[in-house]
Design a protein around this motif. Structure first.
Motif, PDB file in Angstrom:
ATOM      1  N   GLY A   1       0.820  -1.205   0.000  1.00  0.00           N
ATOM      2  CA  GLY A   1       0.000   0.000   0.000  1.00  0.00           C
ATOM      3  C   GLY A   1       0.852   1.251   0.000  1.00  0.00           C
ATOM      4  N   GLN A   2       0.393   2.266   0.695  1.00  0.00           N
ATOM      5  CA  GLN A   2       1.108   3.539   0.718  1.00  0.00           C
ATOM      6  C   GLN A   2       2.488   3.400   1.368  1.00  0.00           C
ATOM      7  N   ARG A   3       3.460   4.060   0.795  1.00  0.00           N
ATOM      8  CA  ARG A   3       4.815   4.042   1.355  1.00  0.00           C
ATOM      9  C   ARG A   3       4.859   4.841   2.642  1.00  0.00           C
ATOM     10  N   THR A   4       5.407   4.228   3.684  1.00  0.00           N
ATOM     11  CA  THR A   4       5.571   4.887   4.971  1.00  0.00           C
ATOM     12  C   THR A   4       6.954   4.540   5.508  1.00  0.00           C
ATOM     13  N   THR A   5       7.254   4.995   6.696  1.00  0.00           N
ATOM     14  CA  THR A   5       8.579   4.780   7.273  1.00  0.00           C
ATOM     15  C   THR A   5       8.950   3.311   7.343  1.00  0.00           C
ATOM     16  N   ASN A   6       8.011   2.466   7.753  1.00  0.00           N
ATOM     17  CA  ASN A   6       8.304   1.051   7.945  1.00  0.00           C
ATOM     18  C   ASN A   6       7.778   0.150   6.847  1.00  0.00           C
ATOM     19  N   CYS A   7       7.008   0.689   5.950  1.00  0.00           N
ATOM     20  CA  CYS A   7       6.466  -0.107   4.845  1.00  0.00           C
ATOM     21  C   CYS A   7       6.877   0.521   3.516  1.00  0.00           C
ATOM     22  N   ASN A   8       7.930  -0.036   2.953  1.00  0.00           N
ATOM     23  CA  ASN A   8       8.444   0.459   1.684  1.00  0.00           C
ATOM     24  C   ASN A   8       9.362  -0.606   1.091  1.00  0.00           C
ATOM     25  N   GLU A   9       9.847  -0.365  -0.112  1.00  0.00           N
ATOM     26  CA  GLU A   9      10.652  -1.376  -0.793  1.00  0.00           C
ATOM     27  C   GLU A   9      11.998  -1.630  -0.128  1.00  0.00           C
ATOM     28  N   ASN A  10      12.446  -0.706   0.710  1.00  0.00           N
ATOM     29  CA  ASN A  10      13.707  -0.906   1.415  1.00  0.00           C
ATOM     30  C   ASN A  10      13.562  -1.781   2.652  1.00  0.00           C
TER      31      ASN A  10
ATOM     32  N   LYS B   1      -2.998   1.905   4.057  1.00  0.00           N
ATOM     33  CA  LYS B   1      -1.726   2.215   4.706  1.00  0.00           C
ATOM     34  C   LYS B   1      -1.462   1.149   5.776  1.00  0.00           C
ATOM     35  N   ALA B   2      -0.641   0.165   5.412  1.00  0.00           N
ATOM     36  CA  ALA B   2      -0.438  -1.002   6.271  1.00  0.00           C
ATOM     37  C   ALA B   2       0.176  -0.659   7.617  1.00  0.00           C
ATOM     38  N   GLU B   3       0.979   0.385   7.657  1.00  0.00           N
ATOM     39  CA  GLU B   3       1.661   0.709   8.912  1.00  0.00           C
ATOM     40  C   GLU B   3       0.712   1.219   9.984  1.00  0.00           C
ATOM     41  N   SER B   4      -0.381   1.847   9.588  1.00  0.00           N
ATOM     42  CA  SER B   4      -1.295   2.427  10.574  1.00  0.00           C
ATOM     43  C   SER B   4      -2.685   1.819  10.583  1.00  0.00           C
ATOM     44  N   LEU B   5      -3.065   1.095   9.521  1.00  0.00           N
ATOM     45  CA  LEU B   5      -4.416   0.529   9.467  1.00  0.00           C
ATOM     46  C   LEU B   5      -4.400  -0.976   9.693  1.00  0.00           C
ATOM     47  N   PRO B   6      -5.078  -1.464  10.712  1.00  0.00           N
ATOM     48  CA  PRO B   6      -5.210  -2.908  10.883  1.00  0.00           C
ATOM     49  C   PRO B   6      -6.096  -3.509   9.792  1.00  0.00           C
ATOM     50  N   TYR B   7      -5.505  -4.374   8.975  1.00  0.00           N
ATOM     51  CA  TYR B   7      -6.274  -5.094   7.971  1.00  0.00           C
ATOM     52  C   TYR B   7      -5.689  -6.492   7.817  1.00  0.00           C
ATOM     53  N   ILE B   8      -6.472  -7.390   7.235  1.00  0.00           N
ATOM     54  CA  ILE B   8      -5.994  -8.738   6.978  1.00  0.00           C
ATOM     55  C   ILE B   8      -6.027  -9.009   5.481  1.00  0.00           C
ATOM     56  N   VAL B   9      -5.371 -10.090   5.097  1.00  0.00           N
ATOM     57  CA  VAL B   9      -5.310 -10.533   3.712  1.00  0.00           C
ATOM     58  C   VAL B   9      -6.123 -11.817   3.574  1.00  0.00           C
ATOM     59  N   VAL B  10      -6.992 -11.870   2.583  1.00  0.00           N
ATOM     60  CA  VAL B  10      -7.730 -13.105   2.303  1.00  0.00           C
ATOM     61  C   VAL B  10      -7.156 -13.746   1.042  1.00  0.00           C
ATOM     62  N   PRO B  11      -7.199 -15.061   0.946  1.00  0.00           N
ATOM     63  CA  PRO B  11      -6.720 -15.712  -0.283  1.00  0.00           C
ATOM     64  C   PRO B  11      -7.572 -15.285  -1.479  1.00  0.00           C
ATOM     65  N   SER B  12      -6.927 -15.036  -2.602  1.00  0.00           N
ATOM     66  CA  SER B  12      -7.680 -14.730  -3.820  1.00  0.00           C
ATOM     67  C   SER B  12      -8.614 -15.894  -4.149  1.00  0.00           C
TER      68      SER B  12
ATOM     69  N   LEU C   1      -1.091  -6.387  18.304  1.00  0.00           N
ATOM     70  CA  LEU C   1      -1.217  -7.661  19.016  1.00  0.00           C
ATOM     71  C   LEU C   1       0.088  -8.102  19.682  1.00  0.00           C
ATOM     72  N   GLY C   2       1.115  -7.277  19.592  1.00  0.00           N
ATOM     73  CA  GLY C   2       2.382  -7.636  20.208  1.00  0.00           C
ATOM     74  C   GLY C   2       3.201  -8.612  19.384  1.00  0.00           C
ATOM     75  N   ILE C   3       2.888  -8.734  18.107  1.00  0.00           N
ATOM     76  CA  ILE C   3       3.642  -9.591  17.183  1.00  0.00           C
ATOM     77  C   ILE C   3       4.669  -8.716  16.470  1.00  0.00           C
ATOM     78  N   ASP C   4       5.879  -9.226  16.297  1.00  0.00           N
ATOM     79  CA  ASP C   4       6.910  -8.478  15.584  1.00  0.00           C
ATOM     80  C   ASP C   4       6.390  -8.115  14.200  1.00  0.00           C
ATOM     81  N   PRO C   5       6.256  -6.808  13.887  1.00  0.00           N
ATOM     82  CA  PRO C   5       5.662  -6.414  12.607  1.00  0.00           C
ATOM     83  C   PRO C   5       6.662  -6.260  11.466  1.00  0.00           C
ATOM     84  N   ASP C   6       7.926  -6.578  11.711  1.00  0.00           N
ATOM     85  CA  ASP C   6       8.913  -6.405  10.657  1.00  0.00           C
ATOM     86  C   ASP C   6       8.512  -7.207   9.426  1.00  0.00           C
TER      87      ASP C   6
END
Length: 231
Positions: free
Chosen positions: A91-100, A120-131, A182-187
């Protein structure tokens, strides 16, 4: 749409209320403040998903390297699965979510904000469903983009929305913000959880606008109460 050739783990009911949409009372997305959201406890929700009535025609892998062992299960007003959590930073590029920071980064998500921009994955809680595939078609099961999801881990509840789609054979992925709350490492490269995550998706629900986390929490809490009453 999220498509990966590698996996992150390898590196580490109720009818919708009223008209089916809960308008946002707050503007835009905000970083989750609490990992126990709403008034329904994790234990209460987990007590309703101890057994699985499989609705998928097959099972999913949690990663490319694993066997297909995860079914999608049906309940009154919801579907659920129990899996791992890989980190989606798309999604949107942010400090922790980008190609680097994310080797698999993509600058788009399957579902978009009310202004047409990716989530914006860094600030919005969302999940991924299988296509959608011959295994399972999420839309045919009443699951929509922006639908409300209760994500449960380590006795904590976080409400999220359906925000992206992934590979047709893999399940168990959520945004940076979901993991962080949720306290899970988000890296995105080394984080995530190997197991122990329960995803309860409420059928025919939709948060509007999709980027309002406060709206997701409010609607999620109401649907969770209905879920307990109906199962």
């Amino acid at each position: 749409m999220r498509i990966r050739t590698l996996t992150l783990a390898a590196a580490s009911g109720a009818a919708l209320l009223a008209a089916g949409v809960l308008p946002a009372s707050a503007s835009g997305a905000s970083v989750p403040k609490s990992a126990q959201e709403g008034s329904v406890s994790a234990a209460s929700l987990l007590a309703k998903v101890t057994s699985c009535s499989q609705i998928s025609s097959g099972k999913y892998r949690t990663d490319d390297e694993t066997s297909a062992t995860i079914p999608v299960c049906g309940k009154n007003g919801a579907v659920f699965w129990k899996a791992d959590m890989d980190i989606d930073c798309d999604g949107q590029r942010t400090t922790n979510c980008n190609e680097n920071r994310d080797p698999w980064y993509q600058d788009d998500t399957a579902f978009h904000q009310s202004d047409g921009q990716p989530l914006k994955a860094e600030s919005l809680p969302y999940i991924v469903v299988p296509s959608s595939s011959s295994i399972w078609n999420y839309s045919g099961a009443g699951i929509k983009g922006g639908g409300v999801v209760a994500v449960i881990y380590n006795n904590k509840v976080e409400y999220a929305v359906v925000g992206d789609t992934g590979p047709t054979n893999i399940i168990g992925e959520a945004s940076y913000a979901t993991a962080n709350a949720l306290g899970i490492d988000p890296d995105p490269a080394t984080g995530g959880a190997d197991s122990g995550v329960t995803y309860i998706l409420f059928k025919n629900s939709k948060v509007s606008p999709i980027e309002s986390h406060s709206a997701a929490v409010s609607l999620g809490d109401q649907l969770a109460k209905q879920f307990l009453a109906n199962n």
